[in-house]
Structure formats: C-alpha cells, structure tokens
Design a protein around this motif. Structure first.
Motif, PDB file in Angstrom:
ATOM      1  N   VAL A  43      -5.523   2.554   6.650  1.00 29.63           N
ATOM      2  CA  VAL A  43      -4.537   1.554   6.230  1.00 29.63           C
ATOM      3  C   VAL A  43      -4.920   0.179   6.769  1.00 29.63           C
ATOM      4  O   VAL A  43      -4.911  -0.823   6.045  1.00 29.63           O
ATOM      5  N   VAL A  44      -5.285   0.114   8.050  1.00 32.43           N
ATOM      6  CA  VAL A  44      -5.672  -1.167   8.657  1.00 32.43           C
ATOM      7  C   VAL A  44      -6.927  -1.713   7.974  1.00 32.43           C
ATOM      8  O   VAL A  44      -7.035  -2.922   7.704  1.00 32.43           O
ATOM      9  N   ARG A  45      -7.865  -0.830   7.681  1.00 29.49           N
ATOM     10  CA  ARG A  45      -9.089  -1.253   6.996  1.00 29.49           C
ATOM     11  C   ARG A  45      -8.772  -1.913   5.672  1.00 29.49           C
ATOM     12  O   ARG A  45      -9.308  -2.981   5.337  1.00 29.49           O
ATOM     13  N   ASP A  74      -3.783  21.768  -1.074  1.00 31.28           N
ATOM     14  CA  ASP A  74      -5.176  21.833  -1.501  1.00 31.28           C
ATOM     15  C   ASP A  74      -5.303  22.251  -2.961  1.00 31.28           C
ATOM     16  O   ASP A  74      -6.252  21.854  -3.645  1.00 31.28           O
ATOM     17  N   LEU A  75      -4.348  23.025  -3.457  1.00 33.83           N
ATOM     18  CA  LEU A  75      -4.445  23.550  -4.811  1.00 33.83           C
ATOM     19  C   LEU A  75      -3.735  22.691  -5.856  1.00 33.83           C
ATOM     20  O   LEU A  75      -4.131  22.679  -7.021  1.00 33.83           O
ATOM     21  N   VAL A  76      -2.678  21.981  -5.455  1.00 32.91           N
ATOM     22  CA  VAL A  76      -1.790  21.345  -6.432  1.00 32.91           C
ATOM     23  C   VAL A  76      -1.936  19.825  -6.392  1.00 32.91           C
ATOM     24  O   VAL A  76      -1.901  19.211  -5.328  1.00 32.91           O
ATOM     25  N   THR A  77      -2.064  19.224  -7.580  1.00 34.35           N
ATOM     26  CA  THR A  77      -2.110  17.759  -7.674  1.00 34.35           C
ATOM     27  C   THR A  77      -0.694  17.212  -7.851  1.00 34.35           C
ATOM     28  O   THR A  77       0.064  17.686  -8.693  1.00 34.35           O
ATOM     29  N   PRO A  78      -0.317  16.190  -7.082  1.00 32.17           N
ATOM     30  CA  PRO A  78       1.017  15.587  -7.216  1.00 32.17           C
ATOM     31  C   PRO A  78       1.041  14.539  -8.333  1.00 32.17           C
ATOM     32  O   PRO A  78      -0.005  14.053  -8.782  1.00 32.17           O
ATOM     33  N   LEU A  79       2.248  14.180  -8.745  1.00 34.74           N
ATOM     34  CA  LEU A  79       2.440  13.154  -9.771  1.00 34.74           C
ATOM     35  C   LEU A  79       2.517  11.745  -9.195  1.00 34.74           C
ATOM     36  O   LEU A  79       2.051  10.782  -9.813  1.00 34.74           O
ATOM     37  N   LYS A  80       3.099  11.596  -8.021  1.00 39.51           N
ATOM     38  CA  LYS A  80       3.422  10.267  -7.502  1.00 39.51           C
ATOM     39  C   LYS A  80       2.213   9.342  -7.368  1.00 39.51           C
ATOM     40  O   LYS A  80       2.299   8.159  -7.708  1.00 39.51           O
ATOM     41  N   PRO A  81       1.068   9.807  -6.838  1.00 36.87           N
ATOM     42  CA  PRO A  81      -0.067   8.878  -6.763  1.00 36.87           C
ATOM     43  C   PRO A  81      -0.503   8.360  -8.127  1.00 36.87           C
ATOM     44  O   PRO A  81      -0.897   7.194  -8.250  1.00 36.87           O
ATOM     45  N   LEU A  82      -0.429   9.195  -9.157  1.00 37.25           N
ATOM     46  CA  LEU A  82      -0.780   8.735 -10.504  1.00 37.25           C
ATOM     47  C   LEU A  82       0.166   7.637 -10.966  1.00 37.25           C
ATOM     48  O   LEU A  82      -0.260   6.649 -11.575  1.00 37.25           O
ATOM     49  N   GLU A  83       1.459   7.818 -10.702  1.00 40.85           N
ATOM     50  CA  GLU A  83       2.430   6.800 -11.096  1.00 40.85           C
ATOM     51  C   GLU A  83       2.152   5.490 -10.360  1.00 40.85           C
ATOM     52  O   GLU A  83       2.220   4.406 -10.956  1.00 40.85           O
ATOM     53  N   ALA A  84       1.818   5.578  -9.089  1.00 41.67           N
ATOM     54  CA  ALA A  84       1.508   4.372  -8.316  1.00 41.67           C
ATOM     55  C   ALA A  84       0.259   3.682  -8.858  1.00 41.67           C
ATOM     56  O   ALA A  84       0.219   2.451  -9.004  1.00 41.67           O
ATOM     57  N   MET A  85      -0.785   4.451  -9.163  1.00 45.48           N
ATOM     58  CA  MET A  85      -2.023   3.884  -9.680  1.00 45.48           C
ATOM     59  C   MET A  85      -1.807   3.232 -11.037  1.00 45.48           C
ATOM     60  O   MET A  85      -2.398   2.190 -11.342  1.00 45.48           O
ATOM     61  N   GLN A 114       0.744   1.719 -11.906  1.00 44.34           N
ATOM     62  CA  GLN A 114       1.490   0.481 -11.674  1.00 44.34           C
ATOM     63  C   GLN A 114       0.721  -0.501 -10.788  1.00 44.34           C
ATOM     64  O   GLN A 114       1.294  -1.384 -10.174  1.00 44.34           O
ATOM     65  N   HIS A 115      -0.607  -0.321 -10.726  1.00 43.03           N
ATOM     66  CA  HIS A 115      -1.476  -1.241  -9.982  1.00 43.03           C
ATOM     67  C   HIS A 115      -1.146  -1.278  -8.493  1.00 43.03           C
ATOM     68  O   HIS A 115      -1.342  -2.311  -7.849  1.00 43.03           O
ATOM     69  N   ARG A 116      -0.665  -0.163  -7.949  1.00 46.66           N
ATOM     70  CA  ARG A 116      -0.438  -0.100  -6.507  1.00 46.66           C
ATOM     71  C   ARG A 116      -1.703   0.391  -5.808  1.00 46.66           C
ATOM     72  O   ARG A 116      -2.428   1.242  -6.330  1.00 46.66           O
ATOM     73  N   LEU A 117      -1.969  -0.131  -4.630  1.00 44.99           N
ATOM     74  CA  LEU A 117      -3.045   0.375  -3.785  1.00 44.99           C
ATOM     75  C   LEU A 117      -2.613   1.704  -3.172  1.00 44.99           C
ATOM     76  O   LEU A 117      -1.445   1.869  -2.812  1.00 44.99           O
ATOM     77  N   VAL A 118      -3.552   2.644  -3.049  1.00 45.54           N
ATOM     78  CA  VAL A 118      -3.220   3.995  -2.594  1.00 45.54           C
ATOM     79  C   VAL A 118      -4.130   4.409  -1.444  1.00 45.54           C
ATOM     80  O   VAL A 118      -5.357   4.293  -1.526  1.00 45.54           O
ATOM     81  N   VAL A 119      -3.518   4.896  -0.373  1.00 42.46           N
ATOM     82  CA  VAL A 119      -4.228   5.555   0.730  1.00 42.46           C
ATOM     83  C   VAL A 119      -3.657   6.965   0.833  1.00 42.46           C
ATOM     84  O   VAL A 119      -2.437   7.137   0.895  1.00 42.46           O
ATOM     85  N   ILE A 154       0.848  -1.195   0.000  1.00 45.23           N
ATOM     86  CA  ILE A 154       0.000   0.000   0.000  1.00 45.23           C
ATOM     87  C   ILE A 154       0.885   1.247   0.000  1.00 45.23           C
ATOM     88  O   ILE A 154       1.731   1.421   0.878  1.00 45.23           O
ATOM     89  N   MET A 155       0.697   2.112  -0.996  1.00 45.26           N
ATOM     90  CA  MET A 155       1.372   3.403  -1.022  1.00 45.26           C
ATOM     91  C   MET A 155       0.572   4.393  -0.180  1.00 45.26           C
ATOM     92  O   MET A 155      -0.652   4.466  -0.296  1.00 45.26           O
ATOM     93  N   VAL A 156       1.255   5.158   0.651  1.00 49.87           N
ATOM     94  CA  VAL A 156       0.589   6.118   1.528  1.00 49.87           C
ATOM     95  C   VAL A 156       1.089   7.525   1.209  1.00 49.87           C
ATOM     96  O   VAL A 156       2.303   7.767   1.167  1.00 49.87           O
ATOM     97  N   TYR A 157       0.131   8.457   1.013  1.00 55.99           N
ATOM     98  CA  TYR A 157       0.461   9.851   0.694  1.00 55.99           C
ATOM     99  C   TYR A 157      -0.261  10.753   1.710  1.00 55.99           C
ATOM    100  O   TYR A 157      -1.394  11.169   1.495  1.00 55.99           O
ATOM    101  N   PRO A 158       0.404  11.065   2.835  1.00 56.70           N
ATOM    102  CA  PRO A 158      -0.261  11.764   3.943  1.00 56.70           C
ATOM    103  C   PRO A 158      -0.115  13.289   3.911  1.00 56.70           C
ATOM    104  O   PRO A 158       0.093  13.921   4.957  1.00 56.70           O
ATOM    105  N   ARG A 159      -0.180  13.899   2.729  1.00 54.27           N
ATOM    106  CA  ARG A 159       0.025  15.349   2.636  1.00 54.27           C
ATOM    107  C   ARG A 159      -0.822  16.110   3.659  1.00 54.27           C
ATOM    108  O   ARG A 159      -1.982  15.783   3.888  1.00 54.27           O
ATOM    109  N   LEU A 160      -0.225  17.161   4.231  1.00 52.52           N
ATOM    110  CA  LEU A 160      -0.884  17.963   5.251  1.00 52.52           C
ATOM    111  C   LEU A 160      -1.788  19.015   4.614  1.00 52.52           C
ATOM    112  O   LEU A 160      -1.547  19.442   3.476  1.00 52.52           O
TER     113      LEU A 160
END
Length: 402
Positions: free
Chosen positions: A358-360, A308-319, A321-326, A296-302
């Motif tokens: 994550v536990v769920r 709130d305004l900017v979308t990151p690249l890393k979650p897209l790359e993980a998705m 590659q068939h990675r689960l994302v929280v 599970i990839m975890v992206y806990p941005r504050l």
C-alpha cells in the motif's frame, strides 16, 4: 435455439450478496439472448411460498416443511430437498423448461436431479463455491468433520450424475477435475461486471467526504461483507505501520458482518480508532459515492481453500470503476489481478507485506493512471457479462439430443 431454462437457487433478490448479484446478471443477459428463464428459490430464502416479483423478476418461492422431523440435524437438510423437489415439480409443470439449471449448494442439485430424471429433463449443476469450505470458515461446521465430509460426498455423487457442470473460475474447475470428472464436462462461466452499471466513479463528493471526516486525506478502503476470510483483521493490524510512513492516511470500511465488533475493538486496542471509519451498510444505488472517496481498494483475503479456489466479484467492480487495487495473492485474486499491471499483490496473511505494498503504491502516483486504464481494459475485454453468459450456449446445446 430459444431455450427455456429453470434456475433453481439457494436465495435471490431482494437479499443482497455476491450470489444474488451473479444470479441477476445471468437472468438479465440470458433474456437478452432471447432465452426464457424462470427462477425458483429454496426454503432457505424464507417466506411462505407462492411467487414474488422483485425488480421485474418473478421468483417462485418454496415453503419450508413444517414437520417435527425437519427440526432434527441432518433431517432438516432432507426436508429442504423434499420440499424443494415437490415445489420444483409444480413449477416444471407450469413452465415446461428444456433445462433444469441448479446452482449450488448441492441440495438444490439433488432436488433438480430427482425431478429431472423423473420428468426427462437434463440437469446442469453450477458450483459457485464448495459450501463445506464456507461453513468451515463461518464456524458452523468444522473442516474435516462429519457434515463437511457428507457435503463433499454429496457433491461428488452429483458431479458424476448431472448432465453438465458449470463453475465460476479455474480454481474450482481444477478441483472438480481432480475428483475424477472429465475436464470436457466442466465449463467455466466466470464472474463479470455490467460495464454500463460500473463505469468510472464520479468525482469525490465534498459533502460525503466532510460527513465522514475524510476531507483532504488519502483513503484506503474496503467495501463488502465483514467475514473472517476477508482478512480485515490483517488490514487493521497493518494500519499503524502504514501511518508511520503516510501520516495522512485513513481507512474507510463500508459494509457489515460478523467481524465488525472485533474489528472495532482491535482498532481501539491499537489506538487507531480515530483513523478508521466504519460507514455501515450502504444502499446499492449510493455505493458509487463511497468508491469515489477511496484512493486504493484493499482486499486482504486470508489463505485457505475457499479463497484459493473462488474468485470474488468486488475487485472486478472496483477495477471497472478505475479504482486502484491491492490484494492478497490467494488463488482467487491471482485469476483477476496481474501484479504490477492491473493492481498489486502481497503475500496473503502477512500484515507487513500488506502495509509495504500500500505504501509503495501511495508513493508512486505517476503509475496510477496506467494501472487504472489496464485494470479497466481487462474487465472490458475479458470480464463483461454478455461474453460470460454467452458461454452457457455451448453447455445447453450439448443437452439438445436429450
């Protein structure tokens, strides 16, 4: 029409960042459309000027002005604009572009606007983030301070005067429109991924898992830069609660940055240092092997303006590659992740909520295959680079009469 586009950039390859990876994708896919691109970096890239061939791309470089006054606060920024403007005129005379496409920060757009108006070339300004917000988070300029307000005022000045505006997500577009810019003048060209590069990751390599002490463990992880706004401190704080429910869990952090020593120290204070592996920075060509180790990839941005305004690249790359994302439910993540369908979201800034999600997910392995497929489908259908870069066509076409 076969456009000739001159991109004006803060920095580029061989430096690695989300900024440089987006640039590389834009150049690659604009060339695939039959457009000619040339590219110029500001003095912030470093070096002594001239030209630099990187991965087949020729970048024009800008030498920093070496005068006494450019060492003074504020005047250094003026020096960057003056030096970039001079270098840009030289490159324009050589490349003869149809469009000057300046990418944030605003100093690049200011130089492009000066040269564009003088030489009769339309200017596109692409805002990838509001740099005053990034500076506030990094601690180099306080939020609401003089430099913050000057940078914001510069962007407002530029947004009223450039010929077209592009940005990377709806959050930034809404903020730009709220400043009084007509919505029709702002085009979103979203971040995306190269589907050929980011495919399903290989089966976890036994040797790498053994080297990192991860054999037989459930692994959650993060791959990227260790900046404060990424919220990795929250991830460390949440780990003891996760371990209470899933004792075989292990955290893998891949990358580096200014928060690394703080994260290591906090892990030791909590007595969980043996459950956290810091893998360090990894060459881009080896990163797929590390993705393969992570369940599970975890992206806990504050929660803050930047996230709130900017979308990151890393979650897209993980998705892709068939990675689960929280991920935390900041605005930038909500544009990418549909809660319960392509990943799970939790209340930003809440370590307990992070642990619970994550536990769920760990306790519902029967949901993993469909969630992976739906995440990959979202990327394939909506966040691929050919479709994203094709949006520039309408932007450039509206400038044709000029």
């Amino acid at each position: 029409m076969s456009w000739r586009i001159l991109h004006i950039l803060d920095h580029s390859l061989p430096l690695h960042s989300g900024y440089t990876f987006r640039t590389a994708a834009i150049l690659q896919h604009q060339r695939a459309l039959g457009w000619h691109t040339s590219q110029l970096t500001s003095a912030r890239q470093g070096g002594s000027g001239g030209e630099h061939l990187v991965d087949g791309w020729n970048f024009y470089r800008t030498r920093e002005l070496a005068t006494w006054w450019t060492r003074l606060p504020v005047l250094r920024q003026v020096g960057l604009v003056v030096g970039l403007s001079r270098r840009l005129r030289q490159v324009v005379q050589r490349e003869r572009p149809d469009v000057l496409h300046a990418h944030s920060p605003g100093l690049n757009a200011l130089a492009a606007l000066r040269v564009g108006r003088a030489m009769g070339i339309p200017v596109v300004y692409e805002i990838r983030a509001f740099w005053e917000d990034a500076a506030a988070d990094h601690g180099t300029s306080p939020a609401g301070g003089l430099r913050y307000r000057l940078t914001r005022a510069l962007d407002n000045y530029l947004l009223r005067r450039v010929d077209a505006i592009t940005t990377i997500c709806e959050g930034l577009r809404a903020d730009i429109v709220a400043r009084g810019v007509p919505a029709a003048r702002v085009t979103v060209v979203p971040n995306a991924v190269d589907l050929d590069q980011f495919t399903a990751v290989p089966t976890a390599a036994g040797m790498l898992a053994h080297q990192l002490g991860l054999t037989g463990k459930l692994v959650i992880g993060f791959i990227g830069s260790f900046y404060a706004y990424e919220g990795l401190g929250q991830l460390i704080e949440s780990l003891p609660k996760m371990l209470a429910s899933v004792p075989s869990l292990h955290l893998l952090l891949v990358g580096g940055g200014p928060q690394e020593e703080t994260l290591r120290a906090r892990s030791a204070q909590l007595g969980i240092e043996h459950r956290v592996t810091f893998a360090g920075r990894v060459e881009h060509e080896r990163i797929a092997g590390y993705y393969a180790l992570i369940d599970i990839m975890v992206y806990p941005r504050l929660p803050m303006r930047l996230t709130d305004l900017v979308t990151p690249l890393k979650p897209l790359e993980a998705m892709a590659q068939h990675r689960l994302v929280v991920a935390s439910n900041v605005g930038g993540h909500r544009e990418l992740i549909e809660d319960g369908k392509t990943g799970l979201l939790f209340r930003a800034g809440d370590a307990d909520a992070l642990a619970a999600q994550v536990v769920r997910l760990l306790r519902q392995p029967d949901t993993w295959p469909m969630m992976r497929l739906q995440a990959r489908a979202f990327v394939e259908q909506q966040r691929n680079w050919p479709a994203s870069v094709a949006r520039y066509r309408a932007v450039y076409q509206q400038l044709a009469p000029r």
